[in-house]
Design a protein around this motif. Structure first.
Motif, PDB file in Angstrom:
ATOM      1  N   UNK A 169       0.793  -1.222   0.000  1.00 22.23           N
ATOM      2  CA  UNK A 169       0.000   0.000   0.000  1.00 22.23           C
ATOM      3  C   UNK A 169       0.830   1.279   0.000  1.00 22.23           C
ATOM      4  N   UNK A 170       2.131   1.175  -0.277  1.00 21.25           N
ATOM      5  CA  UNK A 170       2.973   2.366  -0.317  1.00 21.25           C
ATOM      6  C   UNK A 170       2.527   3.235  -1.484  1.00 21.25           C
ATOM      7  N   UNK A 171       2.175   4.469  -1.170  1.00 19.71           N
ATOM      8  CA  UNK A 171       1.688   5.365  -2.216  1.00 19.71           C
ATOM      9  C   UNK A 171       2.277   6.764  -2.011  1.00 19.71           C
ATOM     10  N   UNK A 172       1.842   7.673  -2.848  1.00 22.54           N
ATOM     11  CA  UNK A 172       2.371   9.032  -2.806  1.00 22.54           C
ATOM     12  C   UNK A 172       2.199   9.671  -1.425  1.00 22.54           C
ATOM     13  N   UNK A 173       0.994   9.590  -0.889  1.00 20.38           N
ATOM     14  CA  UNK A 173       0.719  10.271   0.369  1.00 20.38           C
ATOM     15  C   UNK A 173       1.548   9.677   1.507  1.00 20.38           C
ATOM     16  N   UNK A 174       1.684   8.381   1.553  1.00 16.32           N
ATOM     17  CA  UNK A 174       2.518   7.762   2.584  1.00 16.32           C
ATOM     18  C   UNK A 174       3.967   8.226   2.428  1.00 16.32           C
ATOM     19  N   UNK A 175       4.453   8.292   1.212  1.00 19.36           N
ATOM     20  CA  UNK A 175       5.807   8.763   0.936  1.00 19.36           C
ATOM     21  C   UNK A 175       5.989  10.207   1.410  1.00 19.36           C
ATOM     22  N   UNK A 176       5.029  11.064   1.096  1.00 20.75           N
ATOM     23  CA  UNK A 176       5.089  12.460   1.530  1.00 20.75           C
ATOM     24  C   UNK A 176       5.084  12.549   3.058  1.00 20.75           C
ATOM     25  N   UNK A 177       4.175  11.834   3.699  1.00 27.73           N
ATOM     26  CA  UNK A 177       4.088  11.873   5.163  1.00 27.73           C
ATOM     27  C   UNK A 177       5.372  11.359   5.801  1.00 27.73           C
ATOM     28  N   UNK A 178       5.942  10.309   5.272  1.00 25.83           N
ATOM     29  CA  UNK A 178       7.204   9.790   5.797  1.00 25.83           C
ATOM     30  C   UNK A 178       8.279  10.865   5.725  1.00 25.83           C
ATOM     31  N   UNK A 179       8.363  11.563   4.611  1.00 20.63           N
ATOM     32  CA  UNK A 179       9.344  12.632   4.466  1.00 20.63           C
ATOM     33  C   UNK A 179       9.080  13.782   5.448  1.00 20.63           C
ATOM     34  N   UNK A 180       7.821  14.125   5.660  1.00 23.11           N
ATOM     35  CA  UNK A 180       7.485  15.177   6.626  1.00 23.11           C
ATOM     36  C   UNK A 180       7.921  14.744   8.026  1.00 23.11           C
ATOM     37  N   UNK A 181       7.614  13.512   8.384  1.00 27.41           N
ATOM     38  CA  UNK A 181       7.994  13.013   9.712  1.00 27.41           C
ATOM     39  C   UNK A 181       9.508  12.957   9.858  1.00 27.41           C
ATOM     40  N   UNK A 182      10.195  12.557   8.802  1.00 26.17           N
ATOM     41  CA  UNK A 182      11.658  12.543   8.846  1.00 26.17           C
ATOM     42  C   UNK A 182      12.202  13.953   9.034  1.00 26.17           C
ATOM     43  N   UNK A 183      11.623  14.907   8.331  1.00 24.37           N
ATOM     44  CA  UNK A 183      12.077  16.291   8.461  1.00 24.37           C
ATOM     45  C   UNK A 183      11.873  16.803   9.885  1.00 24.37           C
ATOM     46  N   UNK A 184      10.750  16.463  10.494  1.00 27.50           N
ATOM     47  CA  UNK A 184      10.508  16.847  11.890  1.00 27.50           C
ATOM     48  C   UNK A 184      11.591  16.240  12.782  1.00 27.50           C
ATOM     49  N   UNK A 185      11.907  14.977  12.578  1.00 25.46           N
ATOM     50  CA  UNK A 185      12.944  14.316  13.382  1.00 25.46           C
ATOM     51  C   UNK A 185      14.323  14.909  13.134  1.00 25.46           C
ATOM     52  N   UNK A 186      14.644  15.204  11.894  1.00 27.40           N
ATOM     53  CA  UNK A 186      15.930  15.833  11.575  1.00 27.40           C
ATOM     54  C   UNK A 186      16.021  17.208  12.254  1.00 27.40           C
ATOM     55  N   UNK A 187      14.936  17.968  12.193  1.00 27.66           N
ATOM     56  CA  UNK A 187      14.892  19.284  12.820  1.00 27.66           C
ATOM     57  C   UNK A 187      15.112  19.160  14.328  1.00 27.66           C
TER      58      UNK A 187
END
Length: 113
Positions: A43-61
């Motif tokens: 079920x990996x799709x665009x929205x999951x990919x975007x959300x994963x990147x947002x969550x990663x950015x929050x963690x990196x920050x």
């Protein structure tokens, strides 16, 4: 998305901590390691990919890591999907998404999504 927004966010936080803190991955190694955990899912799709990147950015920050590693992919992903489509797919969890976007906008100069 197979996961709810908050559930996926917690999974990414856990994965981030595992790779960064437990395994000692460098900031450049974390993103590909985490994406590899999810991108082969049915079920990996665009929205999951975007959300994963947002969550990663929050963690990196939060951890003072090099944000550019995650910023460039997010900018490319943002071009592919309309805000209305994100709102529609996240449904009741859209406000959680907007809260994370606001956090990023407030803390990263020039952040646009």
């Amino acid at each position: 998305m197979i996961f709810g927004y908050l559930e996926l966010k917690e999974c990414i936080r856990s994965d981030f901590n595992r790779f960064y803190r437990e395994f000692g991955f460098f900031d450049t190694q974390i993103v590909p390691a985490i994406l590899d955990e999810y991108k082969h899912g049915v079920d990996f799709d665009y929205l999951e990919n975007l959300c994963i990147h947002i969550f990663l950015l929050v963690n990196y920050l939060e951890n003072g890591l090099d944000l550019s590693i995650v910023l460039d992919p997010i900018r490319n992903l943002a071009l592919e999907y309309s805000e209305n489509k994100i709102m529609e797919e996240l449904d009741g969890e859209y406000e959680l998404y907007k809260k994370d976007i606001k956090l990023l906008r407030d803390n990263i100069s020039g952040f646009v999504l």
